[in-house]
Scaffold this motif. Structure first.
Motif, PDB file in Angstrom:
ATOM      1  N   TYR A  36     -11.002   0.968  -6.186  1.00 51.11           N
ATOM      2  CA  TYR A  36      -9.862   1.008  -7.101  1.00 51.11           C
ATOM      3  C   TYR A  36      -9.853   2.352  -7.792  1.00 51.11           C
ATOM      4  O   TYR A  36     -10.883   2.826  -8.288  1.00 51.11           O
ATOM      5  CB  TYR A  36      -9.950  -0.107  -8.152  1.00 51.11           C
ATOM      6  CG  TYR A  36      -8.860   0.032  -9.204  1.00 51.11           C
ATOM      7  CD1 TYR A  36      -7.585  -0.458  -8.952  1.00 51.11           C
ATOM      8  CD2 TYR A  36      -9.103   0.690 -10.404  1.00 51.11           C
ATOM      9  CE1 TYR A  36      -6.563  -0.303  -9.875  1.00 51.11           C
ATOM     10  CE2 TYR A  36      -8.087   0.857 -11.335  1.00 51.11           C
ATOM     11  CZ  TYR A  36      -6.822   0.351 -11.075  1.00 51.11           C
ATOM     12  OH  TYR A  36      -5.827   0.522 -11.992  1.00 51.11           O
ATOM     13  N   ASP A  37      -8.680   2.973  -7.821  1.00 48.74           N
ATOM     14  CA  ASP A  37      -8.476   4.223  -8.552  1.00 48.74           C
ATOM     15  C   ASP A  37      -6.982   4.383  -8.764  1.00 48.74           C
ATOM     16  O   ASP A  37      -6.173   3.798  -8.020  1.00 48.74           O
ATOM     17  CB  ASP A  37      -9.041   5.415  -7.759  1.00 48.74           C
ATOM     18  CG  ASP A  37      -9.395   6.599  -8.665  1.00 48.74           C
ATOM     19  OD1 ASP A  37      -8.636   6.841  -9.626  1.00 48.74           O
ATOM     20  OD2 ASP A  37     -10.404   7.267  -8.409  1.00 48.74           O
ATOM     21  N   ILE A  38      -6.612   5.155  -9.781  1.00 52.78           N
ATOM     22  CA  ILE A  38      -5.191   5.378 -10.020  1.00 52.78           C
ATOM     23  C   ILE A  38      -4.583   6.245  -8.928  1.00 52.78           C
ATOM     24  O   ILE A  38      -3.375   6.260  -8.749  1.00 52.78           O
ATOM     25  CB  ILE A  38      -4.952   6.013 -11.408  1.00 52.78           C
ATOM     26  CG1 ILE A  38      -5.729   7.328 -11.560  1.00 52.78           C
ATOM     27  CG2 ILE A  38      -5.323   5.047 -12.511  1.00 52.78           C
ATOM     28  CD1 ILE A  38      -5.426   8.074 -12.845  1.00 52.78           C
ATOM     29  N   GLN A  39      -5.443   6.950  -8.201  1.00 61.07           N
ATOM     30  CA  GLN A  39      -4.970   7.775  -7.087  1.00 61.07           C
ATOM     31  C   GLN A  39      -5.878   7.575  -5.888  1.00 61.07           C
ATOM     32  O   GLN A  39      -7.093   7.759  -5.981  1.00 61.07           O
ATOM     33  CB  GLN A  39      -4.942   9.250  -7.487  1.00 61.07           C
ATOM     34  CG  GLN A  39      -4.343  10.161  -6.422  1.00 61.07           C
ATOM     35  CD  GLN A  39      -4.171  11.584  -6.914  1.00 61.07           C
ATOM     36  OE1 GLN A  39      -4.343  11.866  -8.098  1.00 61.07           O
ATOM     37  NE2 GLN A  39      -3.841  12.498  -6.020  1.00 61.07           N
ATOM     38  N   GLU A  40      -5.320   7.172  -4.770  1.00 65.80           N
ATOM     39  CA  GLU A  40      -6.109   6.924  -3.575  1.00 65.80           C
ATOM     40  C   GLU A  40      -6.559   8.234  -2.936  1.00 65.80           C
ATOM     41  O   GLU A  40      -5.878   9.256  -3.045  1.00 65.80           O
ATOM     42  CB  GLU A  40      -5.307   6.104  -2.558  1.00 65.80           C
ATOM     43  CG  GLU A  40      -4.998   4.696  -3.029  1.00 65.80           C
ATOM     44  CD  GLU A  40      -4.354   3.852  -1.932  1.00 65.80           C
ATOM     45  OE1 GLU A  40      -4.293   4.322  -0.764  1.00 65.80           O
ATOM     46  OE2 GLU A  40      -3.924   2.736  -2.239  1.00 65.80           O
ATOM     47  N   ASN A  41      -7.706   8.174  -2.272  1.00 62.58           N
ATOM     48  CA  ASN A  41      -8.240   9.309  -1.535  1.00 62.58           C
ATOM     49  C   ASN A  41      -7.994   9.064  -0.044  1.00 62.58           C
ATOM     50  O   ASN A  41      -8.655   8.222   0.563  1.00 62.58           O
ATOM     51  CB  ASN A  41      -9.738   9.452  -1.826  1.00 62.58           C
ATOM     52  CG  ASN A  41     -10.368  10.649  -1.140  1.00 62.58           C
ATOM     53  OD1 ASN A  41      -9.889  11.104  -0.107  1.00 62.58           O
ATOM     54  ND2 ASN A  41     -11.449  11.157  -1.713  1.00 62.58           N
ATOM     55  N   PRO A  42      -7.036   9.777   0.565  1.00 63.81           N
ATOM     56  CA  PRO A  42      -6.694   9.515   1.971  1.00 63.81           C
ATOM     57  C   PRO A  42      -7.871   9.674   2.920  1.00 63.81           C
ATOM     58  O   PRO A  42      -7.968   8.951   3.924  1.00 63.81           O
ATOM     59  CB  PRO A  42      -5.604  10.555   2.271  1.00 63.81           C
ATOM     60  CG  PRO A  42      -5.054  10.941   0.938  1.00 63.81           C
ATOM     61  CD  PRO A  42      -6.206  10.851  -0.018  1.00 63.81           C
ATOM     62  N   SER A  43      -8.770  10.603   2.615  1.00 62.55           N
ATOM     63  CA  SER A  43      -9.904  10.816   3.525  1.00 62.55           C
ATOM     64  C   SER A  43     -10.834   9.611   3.513  1.00 62.55           C
ATOM     65  O   SER A  43     -11.434   9.276   4.544  1.00 62.55           O
ATOM     66  CB  SER A  43     -10.666  12.088   3.143  1.00 62.55           C
ATOM     67  OG  SER A  43     -11.288  11.957   1.878  1.00 62.55           O
ATOM     68  N   LEU A  44     -10.966   8.946   2.367  1.00 61.50           N
ATOM     69  CA  LEU A  44     -11.787   7.739   2.315  1.00 61.50           C
ATOM     70  C   LEU A  44     -11.121   6.594   3.075  1.00 61.50           C
ATOM     71  O   LEU A  44     -11.799   5.819   3.764  1.00 61.50           O
ATOM     72  CB  LEU A  44     -12.040   7.325   0.859  1.00 61.50           C
ATOM     73  CG  LEU A  44     -12.976   8.201   0.041  1.00 61.50           C
ATOM     74  CD1 LEU A  44     -13.109   7.658  -1.381  1.00 61.50           C
ATOM     75  CD2 LEU A  44     -14.359   8.308   0.685  1.00 61.50           C
ATOM     76  N   VAL A  45      -9.799   6.497   2.951  1.00 62.82           N
ATOM     77  CA  VAL A  45      -9.074   5.467   3.698  1.00 62.82           C
ATOM     78  C   VAL A  45      -9.288   5.665   5.193  1.00 62.82           C
ATOM     79  O   VAL A  45      -9.526   4.708   5.944  1.00 62.82           O
ATOM     80  CB  VAL A  45      -7.567   5.506   3.350  1.00 62.82           C
ATOM     81  CG1 VAL A  45      -6.790   4.540   4.238  1.00 62.82           C
ATOM     82  CG2 VAL A  45      -7.352   5.165   1.878  1.00 62.82           C
ATOM     83  N   ALA A  46      -9.252   6.922   5.628  1.00 62.90           N
ATOM     84  CA  ALA A  46      -9.451   7.235   7.046  1.00 62.90           C
ATOM     85  C   ALA A  46     -10.847   6.846   7.522  1.00 62.90           C
ATOM     86  O   ALA A  46     -11.041   6.522   8.698  1.00 62.90           O
ATOM     87  CB  ALA A  46      -9.207   8.726   7.290  1.00 62.90           C
ATOM     88  N   GLU A  47     -11.814   6.865   6.590  1.00 67.95           N
ATOM     89  CA  GLU A  47     -13.186   6.518   6.955  1.00 67.95           C
ATOM     90  C   GLU A  47     -13.460   5.020   6.862  1.00 67.95           C
ATOM     91  O   GLU A  47     -14.542   4.573   7.221  1.00 67.95           O
ATOM     92  CB  GLU A  47     -14.172   7.289   6.073  1.00 67.95           C
ATOM     93  CG  GLU A  47     -14.155   8.785   6.328  1.00 67.95           C
ATOM     94  CD  GLU A  47     -15.316   9.504   5.655  1.00 67.95           C
ATOM     95  OE1 GLU A  47     -16.454   9.020   5.761  1.00 67.95           O
ATOM     96  OE2 GLU A  47     -15.079  10.555   5.018  1.00 67.95           O
TER      97      GLU A  47
END
Length: 332
Positions: free
Chosen positions: A173-184
């Motif tokens: 959970y974060d106010i802003q997602e990290n796309p690189s983490l989603v990709a992993e």
């Protein structure tokens, strides 16, 4: 620049004195913490260098400005101990070290998880007393467990990657997602859903009004019974009294904290020969399923070198009238 360095420990001197970025700066080290009573020691200095438990409230900042201090240099990432509005009014820029070694804190969070889970600290003490019994030391596999991460900045992201390596399902959970983490393979979700699914919850968010006592009686009740909670961020994220109640009922199965909301008068000091007057921390450390490490997460060679480097670089930018890369701005 002439710098008054407060809350000095031996390792501070070692790493700041050996830094190649010390040139053009003269540091005077004071062992006392910075507060309204000790601020007078900064008279005649251009700036002060402070740590997480120094008090930079409005009164202290007014005192510093009045005696000629021109800059506040935090040798840490957090800035919740600084009255930023007062600093702004007094034209005192505040600089910090936003990222020194995110891996150091992330790895410490993992160390807390493994120690609590596999009870290596208890096994170590048993063996030293000649007791080789493994009764009541049962742990659990981290593989396939659900890890909840609140805050996916540099430290949180590093922690996520480590837990993915263990074969865990990682929710964030974060106010802003990290796309690189989603990709992993990290899945972002709501706080309520994260609380409901998580086996191990790790906190990596800053302490601001919106996150103060994020872990409280209500949110604890939304978690899985027996949840493990890890906090290597800031003590105020956890309502400690609510956590104690959760431990007593078994709703919290394990608690690992490197930070504590009332740590200022305890941490970084030796109290071995004294009676600890803080009844809350005394109760916490009485639980067999609680581990407290006294703000050790940042404490690696790499982190200390980087803290010295960036702190001195921040001061050089100020002295040379260069835009301050790591200035803490007032929230909009």
């Amino acid at each position: 620049m002439q710098i008054a360095f407060f809350n000095t420990k031996s390792y501070d001197k070692t790493y700041f004195n050996q830094s190649t970025f010390l040139k053009n700066h003269q540091i005077t080290y004071f062992e006392v913490p910075l507060n309204l009573q000790t601020a007078k020691l900064a008279e005649g200095f251009d700036g002060v260098c402070v740590f997480v438990n120094d008090v930079l409230d409005e009164a202290t900042l007014k005192k510093l400005a009045g005696i000629g201090v021109k800059i506040i240099a935090l040798r840490c990432a957090g800035f919740n101990n600084v009255d930023l509005e007062a600093a702004h009014r007094l034209s005192l820029p505040v600089v910090r070290v936003p990222a020194y070694s995110p891996e150091s804190v992330a790895e410490h969070a993992v160390a807390l998880i493994l120690t609590l889970n596999r009870k290596t600290h208890r096994a170590y003490n048993r063996v030293r007393e000649g007791n080789f019994s493994i009764e009541h030391l049962t742990g659990f596999n981290l593989f396939n467990k659900t890890i909840g991460v609140i805050g996916t900045g540099l430290i949180g992201a590093s922690f996520c990657k480590i837990m993915l390596g263990f074969g865990c399902k990682v929710l964030a959970y974060d106010i802003q997602e990290n796309p690189s983490l989603v990709a992993e393979g990290v899945s972002y979700t709501s706080l309520r859903e994260l609380f409901a699914q998580t086996d191990v919850l790790s906190l990596h968010c800053p302490l601001i009004p919106a996150t103060t006592h994020l872990i409280n009686a209500e949110t604890i009740s939304q978690m899985k019974p027996g949840v493990m909670i890890i906090n290597t961020s800031r003590g105020g994220l956890v309502d400690t009294k609510a956590a104690i109640e959760g431990l007593k009922t078994g709703q919290i199965g394990y608690l690992g904290i490197d930070v504590y909301e009332q740590e200022a008068n305890l941490f970084f000091k030796d109290h071995a020969d004294n009676v600890i007057q803080d009844d809350v921390i005394a109760r916490l450390i009485s639980f067999p399923n609680v581990l407290v490490t006294g703000h050790l997460g940042f404490f690696t060679q790499e982190a200390l070198e980087e803290i010295a480097h960036i702190t001195l670089q921040n001061l050089t930018e100020f002295e040379e009238h260069i835009p301050l890369t790591n200035q803490v701005k007032l929230p909009k």
